[in-house]
Motif scaffolding. Structure first.
Motif, short mmCIF file in Angstrom:
data_model
loop_
_atom_site.label_atom_id
_atom_site.label_comp_id
_atom_site.label_asym_id
_atom_site.label_seq_id
_atom_site.Cartn_x
_atom_site.Cartn_y
_atom_site.Cartn_z
N VAL A 108 -20.33 1.09 7.44
CA VAL A 108 -19.16 0.20 7.42
C VAL A 108 -18.73 -0.08 5.98
CG1 VAL A 108 -18.28 -2.09 8.05
CG2 VAL A 108 -19.84 -0.91 9.59
N ASP A 109 -17.43 -0.01 5.74
CA ASP A 109 -16.79 -0.47 4.51
C ASP A 109 -15.57 -1.27 4.94
OD1 ASP A 109 -18.24 0.97 2.29
OD2 ASP A 109 -17.51 2.73 3.35
N LYS A 110 -15.66 -2.59 4.85
CA LYS A 110 -14.54 -3.41 5.32
C LYS A 110 -13.28 -3.12 4.49
CE LYS A 110 -13.44 -8.05 6.88
NZ LYS A 110 -12.66 -7.51 7.97
N PRO A 111 -12.18 -2.74 5.15
CA PRO A 111 -10.95 -2.43 4.41
C PRO A 111 -10.34 -3.68 3.78
CG PRO A 111 -10.88 -1.59 6.67
CD PRO A 111 -12.04 -2.52 6.59
N LYS A 112 -9.63 -3.46 2.68
CA LYS A 112 -8.90 -4.56 2.05
C LYS A 112 -7.76 -5.00 2.98
CE LYS A 112 -9.86 -3.28 -2.70
NZ LYS A 112 -9.29 -2.93 -4.02
N PRO A 113 -7.42 -6.30 2.97
CA PRO A 113 -6.36 -6.79 3.85
C PRO A 113 -5.00 -6.13 3.60
CG PRO A 113 -7.56 -8.62 2.84
CD PRO A 113 -8.05 -7.37 2.20
N ASP A 114 -4.78 -5.63 2.38
CA ASP A 114 -3.49 -5.03 2.06
C ASP A 114 -3.51 -3.49 2.18
OD1 ASP A 114 -5.10 -4.52 -0.11
OD2 ASP A 114 -3.61 -5.10 -1.62
N SER A 115 -4.51 -2.96 2.89
CA SER A 115 -4.62 -1.51 3.06
C SER A 115 -3.35 -0.94 3.67
CB SER A 115 -5.80 -1.15 3.96
OG SER A 115 -7.03 -1.48 3.33
N GLN A 116 -2.87 0.16 3.09
CA GLN A 116 -1.67 0.82 3.61
C GLN A 116 -2.02 2.25 3.96
OE1 GLN A 116 1.40 0.14 0.61
NE2 GLN A 116 2.20 -1.43 1.97
N TYR A 117 -1.59 2.66 5.14
CA TYR A 117 -1.87 4.00 5.65
C TYR A 117 -0.60 4.82 5.51
CZ TYR A 117 -5.88 1.38 7.19
OH TYR A 117 -6.99 0.57 7.20
N VAL A 118 -0.48 5.44 4.34
CA VAL A 118 0.72 6.19 3.98
C VAL A 118 0.37 7.67 3.89
CG1 VAL A 118 1.82 4.24 2.80
CG2 VAL A 118 0.33 5.79 1.52
N ARG A 119 1.40 8.50 3.82
CA ARG A 119 1.22 9.96 3.82
C ARG A 119 0.18 10.40 2.80
NH1 ARG A 119 4.40 14.05 1.10
NH2 ARG A 119 4.25 16.04 2.21
N GLY A 120 -0.78 11.18 3.25
CA GLY A 120 -1.84 11.69 2.40
C GLY A 120 -3.11 10.88 2.37
N VAL A 121 -3.08 9.65 2.88
CA VAL A 121 -4.27 8.81 2.92
C VAL A 121 -5.25 9.37 3.95
CG1 VAL A 121 -5.11 6.54 3.73
CG2 VAL A 121 -3.31 6.67 2.01
N VAL A 122 -6.53 9.34 3.61
CA VAL A 122 -7.58 9.78 4.52
C VAL A 122 -8.44 8.56 4.84
CG1 VAL A 122 -9.53 11.35 4.84
CG2 VAL A 122 -7.57 12.06 3.43
N ALA A 123 -8.64 8.32 6.14
CA ALA A 123 -9.39 7.15 6.58
C ALA A 123 -10.31 7.54 7.73
CB ALA A 123 -8.44 6.03 7.00
N MET A 124 -11.25 6.66 8.02
CA MET A 124 -12.21 6.92 9.09
C MET A 124 -11.68 6.42 10.42
SD MET A 124 -14.38 8.50 7.32
CE MET A 124 -15.61 8.80 8.61
#
Length: 193
Positions: A108-124
């Protein structure tokens, strides 16, 4: 080797057979952190070309270490992108090829509240029932400009080379988010600098 002919996606995707699903689980979570002084990359050689993801240890140290460990173990080799949601994401990392599998552990890595999922972002990727920032082996690459997800998914990095390959893969899904043809991840290699 498939996937090495084009890093631009100009030549499209090779017509390949899907590899057989593998057993679920069987891996152990890494016990060592990555070297914070180094930059780690994952190079994805696919049936549509090659793209590179630069990992962000500051945002997701546990998931970054997990992805590096799994890639070094060959966990992602001969798997597929099992989900292609048009204008949204491409998703892979499942040995079962169904969206239901993983390495047999989570971090687990808690995401930042302002995380943005924009083109090119890789997330779990994670299930709705798992805590924010949980990751196993399934990941997604954002293909939309800003897909408006809540900050529930650990951002592990971004595509730094071969975005056009990701864009090509992102066009190969149907309305049910199923691939129109097998999109195979032949190999994932780890780079350090």
């Amino acid at each position: 080797l498939r996937g090495l002919t084009s890093t631009t996606g100009d030549e499209g995707c090779a017509s390949v057979e899907a590899p057989a699903p593998r057993d679920d689980g069987g891996e152990s979570a890494p016990t060592e952190k990555l070297d914070p002084a180094k930059t780690y990359t994952l190079t994805f050689e696919t049936s549509c070309g090659t793209f590179v993801v630069t990992l962000d240890q500051a945002l997701a140290p546990n998931n970054a270490a997990s992805l590096v460990s799994l890639a070094r173990a060959g966990f992602f080799d001969d798997t597929v992108f099992h989900r292609i949601a048009l204008g949204f994401v491409i998703q892979g990392g499942d040995p079962l090829q169904s969206g239901m599998g993983g390495p047999g552990y989570t971090v687990v890595d808690k995401p930042k509240p302002d995380s943005q999922y924009v083109r090119g972002v890789v997330a779990m990727a994670k299930t709705e029932l798992e805590p924010a920032g949980t990751g196993g082996s399934q990941f997604f690459v954002v293909t939309g400009d800003d897909i408006g997800l809540p900050p529930d998914y650990a951002i592990v990095g971004k595509v730094t080379e071969g975005q056009s390959v990701v864009d090509t893969i992102g066009q190969l899904g149907n309305q049910d988010q199923q691939p129109l043809q097998p999109i195979v991840i032949d190999k994932v290699t780890v780079g350090e600098s």
